[in-house]
Each structure stands twice: as C-alpha cells, then as structure tokens.
Design an enzyme around this catalytic site. Structure first.
Site, PDB file in Angstrom:
ATOM      1  N   LYS A 136      59.423  40.298  34.656  1.00 52.20           N
ATOM      2  CA  LYS A 136      60.797  40.000  35.076  1.00 52.20           C
ATOM      3  C   LYS A 136      61.273  40.977  36.150  1.00 52.20           C
ATOM      4  O   LYS A 136      61.843  40.548  37.163  1.00 52.20           O
ATOM      5  CB  LYS A 136      61.750  40.056  33.864  1.00 52.20           C
ATOM      6  CG  LYS A 136      61.402  39.062  32.765  1.00 52.20           C
ATOM      7  CD  LYS A 136      62.413  39.066  31.630  1.00 52.20           C
ATOM      8  CE  LYS A 136      62.459  40.335  30.814  1.00 52.20           C
ATOM      9  NZ  LYS A 136      61.319  40.499  29.876  1.00 52.20           N
ATOM     10  N   ARG A 164      69.172  37.468  25.553  1.00 52.72           N
ATOM     11  CA  ARG A 164      68.008  37.641  24.705  1.00 52.72           C
ATOM     12  C   ARG A 164      68.198  36.977  23.350  1.00 52.72           C
ATOM     13  O   ARG A 164      67.281  37.016  22.523  1.00 52.72           O
ATOM     14  CB  ARG A 164      67.746  39.127  24.484  1.00 52.72           C
ATOM     15  CG  ARG A 164      66.683  39.717  25.415  1.00 52.72           C
ATOM     16  CD  ARG A 164      66.563  41.203  25.115  1.00 52.72           C
ATOM     17  NE  ARG A 164      65.291  41.775  25.448  1.00 52.72           N
ATOM     18  CZ  ARG A 164      65.002  42.308  26.643  1.00 52.72           C
ATOM     19  NH1 ARG A 164      65.879  42.265  27.619  1.00 52.72           N
ATOM     20  NH2 ARG A 164      63.824  42.834  26.854  1.00 52.72           N
ATOM     21  N   ARG A 184      51.555  50.184  31.588  1.00 57.65           N
ATOM     22  CA  ARG A 184      52.828  50.689  32.108  1.00 57.65           C
ATOM     23  C   ARG A 184      53.238  51.962  31.379  1.00 57.65           C
ATOM     24  O   ARG A 184      53.767  52.890  31.979  1.00 57.65           O
ATOM     25  CB  ARG A 184      53.917  49.615  31.960  1.00 57.65           C
ATOM     26  CG  ARG A 184      55.246  50.016  32.589  1.00 57.65           C
ATOM     27  CD  ARG A 184      56.234  48.859  32.605  1.00 57.65           C
ATOM     28  NE  ARG A 184      56.870  48.664  31.314  1.00 57.65           N
ATOM     29  CZ  ARG A 184      57.690  47.661  31.029  1.00 57.65           C
ATOM     30  NH1 ARG A 184      57.960  46.748  31.953  1.00 57.65           N
ATOM     31  NH2 ARG A 184      58.231  47.544  29.847  1.00 57.65           N
ATOM     32  N   ARG A 237      58.672  55.446  29.273  1.00 60.86           N
ATOM     33  CA  ARG A 237      59.582  54.705  28.398  1.00 60.86           C
ATOM     34  C   ARG A 237      59.207  54.880  26.937  1.00 60.86           C
ATOM     35  O   ARG A 237      58.049  54.765  26.561  1.00 60.86           O
ATOM     36  CB  ARG A 237      59.571  53.218  28.787  1.00 60.86           C
ATOM     37  CG  ARG A 237      60.506  52.929  29.937  1.00 60.86           C
ATOM     38  CD  ARG A 237      60.424  51.489  30.385  1.00 60.86           C
ATOM     39  NE  ARG A 237      60.676  50.528  29.310  1.00 60.86           N
ATOM     40  CZ  ARG A 237      60.925  49.247  29.519  1.00 60.86           C
ATOM     41  NH1 ARG A 237      60.966  48.775  30.764  1.00 60.86           N
ATOM     42  NH2 ARG A 237      61.132  48.426  28.519  1.00 60.86           N
ATOM     43  N   ARG A 265      58.497  44.789  19.588  1.00 60.56           N
ATOM     44  CA  ARG A 265      59.251  44.076  20.626  1.00 60.56           C
ATOM     45  C   ARG A 265      58.769  42.632  20.751  1.00 60.56           C
ATOM     46  O   ARG A 265      59.568  41.732  20.988  1.00 60.56           O
ATOM     47  CB  ARG A 265      59.114  44.796  21.964  1.00 60.56           C
ATOM     48  CG  ARG A 265      59.916  46.093  22.026  1.00 60.56           C
ATOM     49  CD  ARG A 265      59.385  47.042  23.056  1.00 60.56           C
ATOM     50  NE  ARG A 265      59.572  46.559  24.416  1.00 60.56           N
ATOM     51  CZ  ARG A 265      58.869  46.995  25.459  1.00 60.56           C
ATOM     52  NH1 ARG A 265      57.927  47.890  25.293  1.00 60.56           N
ATOM     53  NH2 ARG A 265      59.116  46.520  26.657  1.00 60.56           N
TER      54      ARG A 265
HETATM   55  P1  ATP Z   1      60.056  43.405  31.372  1.00 57.36           P
HETATM   56  O1  ATP Z   1      58.852  44.274  31.167  1.00 57.36           O
HETATM   57  O2  ATP Z   1      59.676  41.939  31.475  1.00 57.36           O
HETATM   58  O3  ATP Z   1      60.891  43.856  32.507  1.00 57.36           O
HETATM   59  P2  ATP Z   1      61.124  44.552  28.859  1.00 57.36           P
HETATM   60  O4  ATP Z   1      61.382  43.779  27.617  1.00 57.36           O
HETATM   61  O5  ATP Z   1      59.972  45.483  28.853  1.00 57.36           O
HETATM   62  O6  ATP Z   1      61.002  43.512  30.048  1.00 57.36           O
HETATM   63  P3  ATP Z   1      63.859  45.565  29.306  1.00 57.36           P
HETATM   64  O7  ATP Z   1      64.384  44.241  29.700  1.00 57.36           O
HETATM   65  O8  ATP Z   1      63.991  46.666  30.243  1.00 57.36           O
HETATM   66  O9  ATP Z   1      62.296  45.567  29.045  1.00 57.36           O
HETATM   67  O10 ATP Z   1      64.534  45.942  27.875  1.00 57.36           O
HETATM   68  C1  ATP Z   1      64.217  47.126  27.188  1.00 57.36           C
HETATM   69  C2  ATP Z   1      64.983  47.209  25.858  1.00 57.36           C
HETATM   70  O11 ATP Z   1      66.403  47.279  26.117  1.00 57.36           O
HETATM   71  C3  ATP Z   1      64.834  46.024  24.894  1.00 57.36           C
HETATM   72  O12 ATP Z   1      63.663  46.098  24.099  1.00 57.36           O
HETATM   73  C4  ATP Z   1      66.143  46.149  24.068  1.00 57.36           C
HETATM   74  O13 ATP Z   1      66.046  47.145  23.097  1.00 57.36           O
HETATM   75  C5  ATP Z   1      67.161  46.588  25.104  1.00 57.36           C
HETATM   76  N1  ATP Z   1      67.834  45.415  25.719  1.00 57.36           N
HETATM   77  C6  ATP Z   1      67.745  45.032  27.019  1.00 57.36           C
HETATM   78  N2  ATP Z   1      68.447  43.905  27.237  1.00 57.36           N
HETATM   79  C7  ATP Z   1      68.996  43.558  26.048  1.00 57.36           C
HETATM   80  C8  ATP Z   1      69.810  42.476  25.595  1.00 57.36           C
HETATM   81  N3  ATP Z   1      70.206  41.488  26.424  1.00 57.36           N
HETATM   82  N4  ATP Z   1      70.182  42.435  24.286  1.00 57.36           N
HETATM   83  C9  ATP Z   1      69.817  43.397  23.440  1.00 57.36           C
HETATM   84  N5  ATP Z   1      69.037  44.437  23.779  1.00 57.36           N
HETATM   85  C10 ATP Z   1      68.622  44.529  25.070  1.00 57.36           C
HETATM   86 MG    MG Z   2      62.380  45.036  32.851  1.00 57.71          MG
END
Ligand code: ATP
Ligand code: MG
Length: 192
Positions: free
Chosen positions: A14, A91, A130, A136, A147
């Site tokens: 994303k 989400r 990553r 992170r 997750r």
């Molecule tokens: P990607 O790798 O595809 O960019 P990702 O899931 O690794 O996506 P982020 O979108 O950066 O990472 O989200 C990291 C964390 O932040 C999530 O696991 C959650 O704990 C929190 N978070 C982010 N967006 C939301 C949301 N809309 N609702 C609740 N928690 C969220």
């Molecule tokens: Mg992201």
C-alpha cells in the site's frame, strides 16, 4: 475530486504504490500507520496509546481511529481538495461506514478501492525483510502473524463491503512495482 482507498493485507504494498499514486495523480496521501508512528515518535499522549496496540499487532479502537482521521481531514482541508489516497484506513466495517459519512458531510465520496491481493507466504516474506531495517516494533514474525490474523478477521470483510458498493478493483499484487502500478492506473483511469 477523486478519493481512493488503497486496500490490502500488511505488506501488500500500500505504501509503495501510494508513492506512485501521489506522483501521477496529485492526490493527498493519508497513511494512518504513518500518522500513528509520527505520534509515537513525538511521544504524544495518543502516541503512547497507539504504541501499545501497534506493538501487539492489534488495531487502534475504532472510535479513536475515526476521530484521528476526521482531524487529519479537517486540518488539511486545502491540501485534500483534489482528492485523497486513504492508505491503511478503513480497516473495519465500522471505519468504512464512518468514512462514508465523513466524506458525505464534506460533499464527496470514495470513488475507487484498489485491493492489492498477495499470497500469504509472500506477505510474511516481505514483512520480515522490511523488519531488518524498518525499525518497526511490529515487523517481527510473532507480531506479523497476529497482524495477519487481525487482517483476516477484521479487515478482509471490507472486500465484500466494497464489492457491494461497486467500488472494488482487485489488483494482482505480486510482480514488479511498475507492473502492478500499470494495472492500478488502468483500473483508476476507467473510473475517472
Ligand atoms: P503496508 O505494509 O501495506 O503499508 P501495514 O499493515 O504494514 O501496511 P500500517 O498501515 O502502517 O502497516 O499500520 C501499522 C499499524 O498501525 C496497524 O497494525 C495498526 O495497529 C495501526 N493502524 C493503522 N491504521 C489503522 C486503522 N485504520 N485502524 C486501526 N489501527 C490502525
Ligand atoms: Mg504502510
């Protein structure tokens, strides 16, 4: 105004594809993950709350997350005039319904949902890679598995929600970054 949701499991790309979208369409990018990580870095009250959920692989509670997003929209009313890329939000179904209301109140709507579809083994592989330099707290195998469970239980039902709204565009999310972006462009341009 063209508003886009970029949707997919953790590690589906994303953030990477959002970079391409910003450059090509001049949309304003809102990554809720980045917003939360920024609060954590600055040590705000919200950052302290978010840190606990994120490090445990859980979602931030809906009511809190929805307020955060409304706040970002209001503070950037000018910059968002051409449209927004929503990355990492919604989400949950509750967040999707709230987004619909929030945008309607501002005289606009979601125009397309780009769903990046990637096999589970590849997601785990990408996130572990990553984790080697992202710093992170959630890019380690134990938290990655949590997750992915959260994604399957709480987030993936949004696919059907947006199919029913006639907005979902399935994109095959493995291959080269450029190849995937070419497919995204085709999907978006058909709706513009
Ligand atoms: P990607 O790798 O595809 O960019 P990702 O899931 O690794 O996506 P982020 O979108 O950066 O990472 O989200 C990291 C964390 O932040 C999530 O696991 C959650 O704990 C929190 N978070 C982010 N967006 C939301 C949301 N809309 N609702 C609740 N928690 C969220
Ligand atoms: Mg992201």
């Amino acid at each position: 105004m063209f508003n886009l949701v970029i949707f997919g499991a953790p590690g589906s790309g994303k953030g990477t594809q959002s970079e391409n979208l910003i450059q090509n369409y001049g949309l304003y990018h809102i990554s809720t993950g980045d917003v939360l990580r920024d609060h954590i870095k600055r040590g705000t009250e919200l950052g302290k709350i978010a840190d606990a959920f994120i490090s445990d692989g859980k979602l931030i509670p809906d009511d809190l997350m929805i307020n955060i997003l409304a706040d970002v929209l209001d503070k950037n009313a000018d910059a968002t005039r051409n449209g927004v890329i929503f990355d990492g939000f919604p989400r949950t179904i509750e967040q999707a319904k709230a987004l619909k209301t929030m945008l309607a109140e501002r005289g606009t709507q979601v125009n397309a949902v780009i769903g990046l579809e990637v096999a589970e083994e590849e997601l785990i592989d990408r996130l572990i890679k990553r984790g080697k330099d992202s710093g992170r707290s959630d890019d380690n195998l134990e938290t990655i598995k949590k997750r992915l469970d959260v994604y399957h239980n709480q987030t993936s039902p949004l696919r059907d929600f947006y199919i029913a709204e006639g907005l979902y565009e399935a994109i095959h999310g493995s291959g080269t970054v450029e190849g995937i972006f070419a497919d995204i462009r085709t999907a978006i341009d058909a709706r513009r």
